[in-house]
Design a protein around this motif. Structure first.
Motif, PDB file in Angstrom:
ATOM      1  N   HIS A   1       6.329  19.191  23.920  1.00  0.00           N
ATOM      2  CA  HIS A   1       5.613  20.457  24.096  1.00  0.00           C
ATOM      3  C   HIS A   1       5.710  21.025  25.508  1.00  0.00           C
ATOM      4  CE1 HIS A   1       3.510  20.499  20.144  1.00  0.00           C
ATOM      5  NE2 HIS A   1       3.807  19.215  20.214  1.00  0.00           N
ATOM      6  N   TYR A   2       6.160  20.226  26.467  1.00  0.00           N
ATOM      7  CA  TYR A   2       6.210  20.797  27.819  1.00  0.00           C
ATOM      8  C   TYR A   2       7.361  20.291  28.680  1.00  0.00           C
ATOM      9  CZ  TYR A   2       4.281  16.951  30.746  1.00  0.00           C
ATOM     10  OH  TYR A   2       4.095  15.783  31.468  1.00  0.00           O
ATOM     11  N   ARG A   3       8.364  19.666  28.102  1.00  0.00           N
ATOM     12  CA  ARG A   3       9.429  19.058  28.904  1.00  0.00           C
ATOM     13  C   ARG A   3      10.234  20.063  29.719  1.00  0.00           C
ATOM     14  NH1 ARG A   3      11.822  17.820  23.743  1.00  0.00           N
ATOM     15  NH2 ARG A   3      11.315  15.619  24.042  1.00  0.00           N
ATOM     16  N   SER A   4      10.266  21.331  29.331  1.00  0.00           N
ATOM     17  CA  SER A   4      11.103  22.313  30.024  1.00  0.00           C
ATOM     18  C   SER A   4      10.300  23.330  30.839  1.00  0.00           C
ATOM     19  CB  SER A   4      11.984  23.057  29.013  1.00  0.00           C
ATOM     20  OG  SER A   4      12.831  22.165  28.324  1.00  0.00           O
ATOM     21  N   ILE A   5       9.069  23.003  31.193  1.00  0.00           N
ATOM     22  CA  ILE A   5       8.231  23.991  31.882  1.00  0.00           C
ATOM     23  C   ILE A   5       8.720  24.322  33.282  1.00  0.00           C
ATOM     24  CG2 ILE A   5       6.143  23.439  30.567  1.00  0.00           C
ATOM     25  CD1 ILE A   5       5.193  21.821  33.010  1.00  0.00           C
ATOM     26  N   LYS A   6       9.542  23.460  33.883  1.00  0.00           N
ATOM     27  CA  LYS A   6      10.004  23.721  35.245  1.00  0.00           C
ATOM     28  C   LYS A   6      10.880  24.958  35.333  1.00  0.00           C
ATOM     29  CE  LYS A   6       9.670  18.963  36.905  1.00  0.00           C
ATOM     30  NZ  LYS A   6      10.410  17.797  37.466  1.00  0.00           N
ATOM     31  N   ALA A   7      11.269  25.496  34.188  1.00  0.00           N
ATOM     32  CA  ALA A   7      12.055  26.728  34.181  1.00  0.00           C
ATOM     33  C   ALA A   7      11.209  27.941  34.561  1.00  0.00           C
ATOM     34  CB  ALA A   7      12.671  26.939  32.807  1.00  0.00           C
ATOM     35  N   PHE A   8       9.881  27.761  34.595  1.00  0.00           N
ATOM     36  CA  PHE A   8       8.985  28.879  34.861  1.00  0.00           C
ATOM     37  C   PHE A   8       8.119  28.619  36.089  1.00  0.00           C
ATOM     38  CE2 PHE A   8       9.998  29.086  30.388  1.00  0.00           C
ATOM     39  CZ  PHE A   8      10.207  30.431  30.174  1.00  0.00           C
ATOM     40  N   SER A   9       7.660  29.691  36.685  1.00  0.00           N
ATOM     41  CA  SER A   9       6.762  29.590  37.840  1.00  0.00           C
ATOM     42  C   SER A   9       5.409  29.038  37.410  1.00  0.00           C
ATOM     43  CB  SER A   9       6.568  30.962  38.465  1.00  0.00           C
ATOM     44  OG  SER A   9       5.477  30.958  39.358  1.00  0.00           O
ATOM     45  N   PRO A  10       4.798  28.157  38.228  1.00  0.00           N
ATOM     46  CA  PRO A  10       3.441  27.672  37.927  1.00  0.00           C
ATOM     47  C   PRO A  10       2.431  28.801  37.782  1.00  0.00           C
ATOM     48  CG  PRO A  10       4.438  26.349  39.659  1.00  0.00           C
ATOM     49  CD  PRO A  10       5.360  27.514  39.425  1.00  0.00           C
ATOM     50  N   LYS A  11       2.702  29.931  38.405  1.00  0.00           N
ATOM     51  CA  LYS A  11       1.788  31.069  38.308  1.00  0.00           C
ATOM     52  C   LYS A  11       1.679  31.596  36.892  1.00  0.00           C
ATOM     53  CE  LYS A  11       2.644  32.644  43.058  1.00  0.00           C
ATOM     54  NZ  LYS A  11       3.144  33.766  43.895  1.00  0.00           N
ATOM     55  N   LYS A  12       2.677  31.287  36.064  1.00  0.00           N
ATOM     56  CA  LYS A  12       2.670  31.772  34.684  1.00  0.00           C
ATOM     57  C   LYS A  12       2.162  30.724  33.697  1.00  0.00           C
ATOM     58  CE  LYS A  12       6.300  35.280  35.053  1.00  0.00           C
ATOM     59  NZ  LYS A  12       7.544  35.814  34.444  1.00  0.00           N
ATOM     60  N   MET A  13       1.853  29.529  34.186  1.00  0.00           N
ATOM     61  CA  MET A  13       1.412  28.429  33.318  1.00  0.00           C
ATOM     62  C   MET A  13      -0.101  28.459  33.115  1.00  0.00           C
ATOM     63  SD  MET A  13       4.034  26.560  32.511  1.00  0.00           S
ATOM     64  CE  MET A  13       5.737  26.555  33.052  1.00  0.00           C
ATOM     65  N   TYR A  14      -0.531  28.174  31.891  1.00  0.00           N
ATOM     66  CA  TYR A  14      -1.957  28.099  31.571  1.00  0.00           C
ATOM     67  C   TYR A  14      -2.196  26.867  30.709  1.00  0.00           C
ATOM     68  CZ  TYR A  14      -2.080  32.934  33.174  1.00  0.00           C
ATOM     69  OH  TYR A  14      -1.970  34.070  33.938  1.00  0.00           O
ATOM     70  N   SER A  15      -3.193  26.055  31.104  1.00  0.00           N
ATOM     71  CA  SER A  15      -3.514  24.855  30.327  1.00  0.00           C
ATOM     72  C   SER A  15      -4.894  24.369  30.702  1.00  0.00           C
ATOM     73  CB  SER A  15      -2.486  23.749  30.578  1.00  0.00           C
ATOM     74  OG  SER A  15      -2.564  23.295  31.916  1.00  0.00           O
ATOM     75  N   LEU A  16      -5.443  23.508  29.854  1.00  0.00           N
ATOM     76  CA  LEU A  16      -6.716  22.880  30.181  1.00  0.00           C
ATOM     77  C   LEU A  16      -6.522  21.877  31.317  1.00  0.00           C
ATOM     78  CD1 LEU A  16      -8.221  22.226  26.634  1.00  0.00           C
ATOM     79  CD2 LEU A  16      -8.700  24.127  28.176  1.00  0.00           C
ATOM     80  N   GLU A  17      -7.607  21.540  31.991  1.00  0.00           N
ATOM     81  CA  GLU A  17      -7.545  20.649  33.140  1.00  0.00           C
ATOM     82  C   GLU A  17      -6.953  19.292  32.750  1.00  0.00           C
ATOM     83  OE1 GLU A  17     -10.448  19.038  36.755  1.00  0.00           O
ATOM     84  OE2 GLU A  17     -11.287  20.130  35.054  1.00  0.00           O
ATOM     85  N   GLY A  18      -5.998  18.820  33.552  1.00  0.00           N
ATOM     86  CA  GLY A  18      -5.392  17.516  33.327  1.00  0.00           C
ATOM     87  C   GLY A  18      -4.148  17.536  32.463  1.00  0.00           C
ATOM     88  N   THR A  19      -3.850  18.678  31.860  1.00  0.00           N
ATOM     89  CA  THR A  19      -2.683  18.748  30.985  1.00  0.00           C
ATOM     90  C   THR A  19      -1.388  18.692  31.776  1.00  0.00           C
ATOM     91  OG1 THR A  19      -3.895  20.011  29.324  1.00  0.00           O
ATOM     92  CG2 THR A  19      -1.497  20.140  29.242  1.00  0.00           C
ATOM     93  N   ILE A  20      -1.326  19.463  32.844  1.00  0.00           N
ATOM     94  CA  ILE A  20      -0.133  19.505  33.689  1.00  0.00           C
ATOM     95  C   ILE A  20      -0.501  18.961  35.067  1.00  0.00           C
ATOM     96  CG2 ILE A  20       1.613  20.997  34.738  1.00  0.00           C
ATOM     97  CD1 ILE A  20       1.286  22.869  32.399  1.00  0.00           C
ATOM     98  N   PRO A  21       0.274  18.026  35.597  1.00  0.00           N
ATOM     99  CA  PRO A  21      -0.073  17.380  36.864  1.00  0.00           C
ATOM    100  C   PRO A  21      -0.190  18.358  38.027  1.00  0.00           C
ATOM    101  CG  PRO A  21       1.704  16.201  35.758  1.00  0.00           C
ATOM    102  CD  PRO A  21       1.515  17.491  35.025  1.00  0.00           C
ATOM    103  N   GLY A  22      -1.099  18.024  38.948  1.00  0.00           N
ATOM    104  CA  GLY A  22      -1.221  18.772  40.192  1.00  0.00           C
ATOM    105  C   GLY A  22      -1.632  20.209  39.984  1.00  0.00           C
ATOM    106  N   SER A  23      -1.045  21.093  40.770  1.00  0.00           N
ATOM    107  CA  SER A  23      -1.402  22.507  40.742  1.00  0.00           C
ATOM    108  C   SER A  23      -0.322  23.331  40.059  1.00  0.00           C
ATOM    109  CB  SER A  23      -1.607  23.024  42.168  1.00  0.00           C
ATOM    110  OG  SER A  23      -0.433  22.821  42.941  1.00  0.00           O
ATOM    111  N   LEU A  24       0.287  22.754  39.014  1.00  0.00           N
ATOM    112  CA  LEU A  24       1.395  23.422  38.346  1.00  0.00           C
ATOM    113  C   LEU A  24       0.952  24.327  37.211  1.00  0.00           C
ATOM    114  CD1 LEU A  24       3.992  20.493  38.210  1.00  0.00           C
ATOM    115  CD2 LEU A  24       3.825  22.345  39.875  1.00  0.00           C
ATOM    116  N   SER A  25      -0.325  24.695  37.200  1.00  0.00           N
ATOM    117  CA  SER A  25      -0.829  25.513  36.108  1.00  0.00           C
ATOM    118  C   SER A  25      -2.108  26.219  36.511  1.00  0.00           C
ATOM    119  CB  SER A  25      -1.093  24.637  34.882  1.00  0.00           C
ATOM    120  OG  SER A  25      -1.771  25.342  33.872  1.00  0.00           O
TER     121      SER A  25
END
Length: 250
Positions: free
Chosen positions: A61-85
Motif C-alpha cells: 500500500h505504500y512502497r512507492s510513496i517516495k515518488a511524491f513530496s511529503p507535503k502531498k502525503m496524508y496518513s494517521l499518526e505512525g503510518t509513515i515514519p518521521g515527518s514524511l506525511s
C-alpha cells in the motif's frame, strides 16, 4: 466524481479519485510507471496529483510513496515514519481541493490502519480494504455512499486448501486480517442505502478467491437478507487491470 482502481491485491494497491478540480491517490503500492500510465489516460501527470491518502503501512500500500513530496502525503499518526506525511486524525474531516475527506479506523495488523470517505458535489465514496472485521461504530459516518469500495479478500474453503502456513491462514482469518467474501457482503449490507449505485469488491486473493466466487457469495448473502442485488452495479477490482467506477462520462 469518478475513480480508477489501478490495481488491487496483495501485490500492490493504488486508486485514483477525480473530481472536476482535484486528483487524489489512495495508496501507492504499485510501480510508479503504472500510475503514470493511468494518469496519462486522463491527460494528467504525477504533478497533477493533489494528495496521496495512505491507508496503512504495509508495503503493498505504500512502497512507492517516495515518488511524491511529503507535503502531498496524508496518513494517521505512525503510518509513515518521521515527518514524511501530513498527520490526520480519525473522524476529523479535512479538505484537499474540492474533496472533503474523513479517515475512519479499520481492524488490521498495522499501525493505525484506516479507510477513507470522500465527498464532493453531493456524492460520497467509501473506500475500505484490509480489515479483518467491519467496525460497526463507523456506520454513522459511512452509511449510504454512492460508491463503495470494500475488501472481499478470500473464500474460507479456498484459503484453507492453499499451501500457506497455518499461522498465515489464521492471521488472514483473524479480526486483524482480511474480510472473507461472506463477511464483506454482510458489512456491505450494513453500509449501503438508497443512494448507493455501485459496489466494488477489492483486494481479492489470487490464490484463495476468484471474482465469480466472490460475486456468488454476495448473491447468496443478499438473497438471504432479502435484498435485491440487481439494484446495484457490483464488480470486482483486479490486481493487473484497471477498473473505472463512479460518475464517469467519457
Amino acid at each position: 466524481m469518478f475513480f480508477d482502481i489501478i490495481g488491487s491485491g496483495s501485490k500492490g494497491n493504488a486508486t485514483l479519485v477525480f473530481s472536476s478540480k482535484t486528483t487524489l491517490l489512495i495508496d501507492m503500492g504499485l510501480p510508479l510507471e503504472r500510475v503514470k500510465e493511468e494518469l496519462e489516460k486522463f491527460d494528467k501527470t504525477i504533478k497533477d496529483v493533489d494528495g496521496i491518502l495512505i491507508t496503512h503501512n504495509h508495503a503493498d500500500h505504500y512502497r512507492s510513496i517516495k515518488a511524491f513530496s511529503p507535503k502531498k502525503m496524508y496518513s494517521l499518526e505512525g503510518t509513515i515514519p518521521g515527518s514524511l506525511s501530513n498527520v490526520i486524525k480519525e473522524y476529523e474531516p479535512f479538505v484537499i481541493g474540492d474533496i472533503k475527506i474523513t479517515a475512519f479506523p479499520t481492524s488490521h495488523d498495522a499501525t493505525n490502519p484506516c479507510g477513507y470517505m470522500l465527498e464532493v458535489d453531493d456524492e460520497k465514496l467509501v473506500y475500505m480494504t484490509d480489515t479483518g472485521t467491519y467496525l460497526s461504530r463507523n456506520t454513522y459516518l459511512v452509511k449510504d455512499p454512492d460508491y463503495l469500495v470494500i475488501e472481499s479478500n478470500h473464500d474460507i474453503q479456498m484459503l484453507l486448501h492453499t499451501n500457506r502456513p497455518m499461522q498465515l491462514i489464521q492471521r488472514i482469518m483473524s479480526d486483524y486480517g482480511h474480510l472473507c467474501n461472506e463477511d464483506s457482503a454482510f458489512a456491505t449490507l450494513e453500509i449501503i442505502g438508497e443512494h448507493t449505485k455501485e459496489i466494488i469488491l477489492a483486494h481479492l486473493s489470487e490464490e484463495a478467491n476468484a471474482p465469480e466466487v466472490a460475486l456468488e457469495s454476495y448473491q447468496k448473502v443478499f438473497k438471504y437478507k432479502n435484498v435485491d442485488i440487481s439494484r446495484y452495479k457490483v464488480r470486482c477490482a483486479n490486481q493487473w487491470a484497471p477498473l473505472i467506477g463512479g460518475n464517469y462520462d467519457n
